[in-house]
Design a protein around this motif. Structure first.
Motif, PDB file in Angstrom:
ATOM      1  N   GLY A 110       0.805  -1.248  -0.008  1.00 31.50           N
ATOM      2  CA  GLY A 110       0.049  -0.062  -0.059  1.00 31.50           C
ATOM      3  C   GLY A 110       0.800   1.251  -0.068  1.00 31.50           C
ATOM      4  O   GLY A 110       1.952   1.298  -0.196  1.00 31.50           O
ATOM      5  N   GLY A 111       0.279   2.412   0.125  1.00 27.30           N
ATOM      6  CA  GLY A 111       0.683   3.812   0.040  1.00 27.30           C
ATOM      7  C   GLY A 111       2.082   3.875   0.990  1.00 27.30           C
ATOM      8  O   GLY A 111       2.764   4.605   0.766  1.00 27.30           O
ATOM      9  N   PRO A 112       1.655   3.824   2.298  1.00 29.15           N
ATOM     10  CA  PRO A 112       2.988   3.923   3.313  1.00 29.15           C
ATOM     11  C   PRO A 112       4.309   3.258   2.888  1.00 29.15           C
ATOM     12  O   PRO A 112       5.233   3.663   3.146  1.00 29.15           O
ATOM     13  CB  PRO A 112       2.395   3.454   4.614  1.00 29.15           C
ATOM     14  CG  PRO A 112       0.710   3.667   4.408  1.00 29.15           C
ATOM     15  CD  PRO A 112       0.506   3.148   3.111  1.00 29.15           C
ATOM     16  N   ILE A 119      -1.895   8.178  -1.073  1.00 26.87           N
ATOM     17  CA  ILE A 119      -0.738   8.934  -0.800  1.00 26.87           C
ATOM     18  C   ILE A 119       0.245   8.782  -2.310  1.00 26.87           C
ATOM     19  O   ILE A 119       0.776   9.744  -2.664  1.00 26.87           O
ATOM     20  CB  ILE A 119       0.057   8.788   0.384  1.00 26.87           C
ATOM     21  CG1 ILE A 119       1.354   9.659   0.423  1.00 26.87           C
ATOM     22  CG2 ILE A 119       0.817   7.376   0.465  1.00 26.87           C
ATOM     23  CD1 ILE A 119       0.939  10.948   0.783  1.00 26.87           C
ATOM     24  N   ALA A 120       0.329   7.659  -2.574  1.00 26.51           N
ATOM     25  CA  ALA A 120       1.389   7.404  -3.664  1.00 26.51           C
ATOM     26  C   ALA A 120       0.917   8.380  -5.118  1.00 26.51           C
ATOM     27  O   ALA A 120       1.821   8.776  -5.689  1.00 26.51           O
ATOM     28  CB  ALA A 120       1.508   5.921  -4.207  1.00 26.51           C
ATOM     29  N   THR A 121      -0.443   8.323  -5.277  1.00 26.42           N
ATOM     30  CA  THR A 121      -1.013   8.828  -6.420  1.00 26.42           C
ATOM     31  C   THR A 121      -0.918  10.299  -6.288  1.00 26.42           C
ATOM     32  O   THR A 121      -0.726  11.096  -7.106  1.00 26.42           O
ATOM     33  CB  THR A 121      -2.418   8.192  -6.906  1.00 26.42           C
ATOM     34  OG1 THR A 121      -3.155   8.550  -5.808  1.00 26.42           O
ATOM     35  CG2 THR A 121      -2.293   7.139  -7.473  1.00 26.42           C
ATOM     36  N   ASN A 124       1.870  11.435 -16.658  1.00 24.80           N
ATOM     37  CA  ASN A 124       2.621  10.188 -16.908  1.00 24.80           C
ATOM     38  C   ASN A 124       2.901   9.595 -15.506  1.00 24.80           C
ATOM     39  O   ASN A 124       2.882   8.423 -15.484  1.00 24.80           O
ATOM     40  CB  ASN A 124       3.820  10.810 -17.569  1.00 24.80           C
ATOM     41  CG  ASN A 124       4.898   9.761 -17.712  1.00 24.80           C
ATOM     42  OD1 ASN A 124       4.687   8.486 -17.959  1.00 24.80           O
ATOM     43  ND2 ASN A 124       6.138  10.188 -18.247  1.00 24.80           N
ATOM     44  N   ALA A 125       3.432  10.582 -14.439  1.00 25.05           N
ATOM     45  CA  ALA A 125       3.665   9.896 -13.127  1.00 25.05           C
ATOM     46  C   ALA A 125       2.451   9.043 -12.715  1.00 25.05           C
ATOM     47  O   ALA A 125       2.873   8.096 -11.915  1.00 25.05           O
ATOM     48  CB  ALA A 125       4.286  10.721 -12.067  1.00 25.05           C
ATOM     49  N   VAL A 126       1.393   9.707 -12.543  1.00 24.79           N
ATOM     50  CA  VAL A 126       0.297   9.042 -12.286  1.00 24.79           C
ATOM     51  C   VAL A 126       0.004   7.702 -12.791  1.00 24.79           C
ATOM     52  O   VAL A 126      -0.319   6.719 -11.966  1.00 24.79           O
ATOM     53  CB  VAL A 126      -1.103   9.954 -11.764  1.00 24.79           C
ATOM     54  CG1 VAL A 126      -2.402   9.261 -11.502  1.00 24.79           C
ATOM     55  CG2 VAL A 126      -0.737  11.000 -10.950  1.00 24.79           C
ATOM     56  N   LEU A 127      -0.098   7.695 -14.079  1.00 24.47           N
ATOM     57  CA  LEU A 127      -0.385   6.351 -14.713  1.00 24.47           C
ATOM     58  C   LEU A 127       0.694   5.378 -14.585  1.00 24.47           C
ATOM     59  O   LEU A 127       0.387   4.313 -14.309  1.00 24.47           O
ATOM     60  CB  LEU A 127      -0.556   6.645 -16.304  1.00 24.47           C
ATOM     61  CG  LEU A 127      -1.697   7.341 -16.738  1.00 24.47           C
ATOM     62  CD1 LEU A 127      -1.634   7.587 -18.333  1.00 24.47           C
ATOM     63  CD2 LEU A 127      -2.685   6.537 -16.653  1.00 24.47           C
TER      64      LEU A 127
END
Length: 191
Positions: free
Chosen positions: A20-22, A58-60, A78-81
């Motif tokens: 997950g994100g953390p 958090i990652a997105t 680009n980064a989100v995809l």
């Protein structure tokens, strides 16, 4: 070239951010601060703090902001995809595969073995942030913020976003008053 670097950096985060994100935060830090040097530790800490106050993964959020900062709107997309596509693909493939073997000892062991690795990654990042906060706030204040935050979160159930928001407001208020104090000291007022 930056678009390719952005894609590769966040693709690696998406592929290796198991848990997950953390668990992806130390990976984002490694790519953004250490490898590509798109920002320094303080800027990364600010992005992380702000990202934690907003709703959603958090990652997105971090990928979107960092991508935008590095290469504009196209960099953000680009980064989100690059962050979400590996997860989508892995979920489809792995969950289909693992669901048929979920009771096998090696699958159970594999999922349990990842937990300590994620804990070590988070502990390392936490220690790095504590050292940075100690340098800017001192041991007493940094330790005090950690203890009070822990007590508020664990004992009183206060949401971490509220604590981060309060600390951000306190930092803004403190930074607004700092120039006044400095000017008064220079003028000899209040001495």
């Amino acid at each position: 070239m930056k678009q390719l670097q952005l894609f590769l950096a966040f693709f690696r985060v998406g592929m290796l951010g198991y848990g997950g994100g953390p668990s992806s935060i130390p990976l984002v830090h490694k790519e953004v601060v250490e490898k590509y040097k798109w920002m320094n530790d303080d800027e990364f800490a600010d992005v992380l703090a702000l990202g934690n106050t907003l709703p959603g993964p958090i990652a997105t959020k971090m990928a979107g902001y960092i991508g935008y900062r590095v290469a504009g709107v196209l960099g953000m997309i680009n980064a989100v995809l690059a962050t979400i596509v590996p997860t989508i693909i892995l979920m489809i493939v792995l969950l289909t595969f693992l669901s048929s073997f979920k009771d096998q000892p090696w699958v159970v062991g594999m999922t349990k073995a990842v937990v300590p690795v994620v804990a070590v990654m988070l502990a390392t990042l936490t220690w790095d942030f504590f050292k940075k906060s100690k340098d800017s706030l001192g041991w007493m204040w940094a330790g005090g913020v950690i203890v009070v935050s822990f007590l508020l979160i664990e004992l009183l159930g206060v949401h971490p976003g509220i604590i981060i928001g309060v600390l951000l407001v306190a930092a803004i208020v403190k930074s607004d008053k700092a120039p006044e104090v400095k000017q008064n000291v220079e003028k000899g007022v209040g001495m």
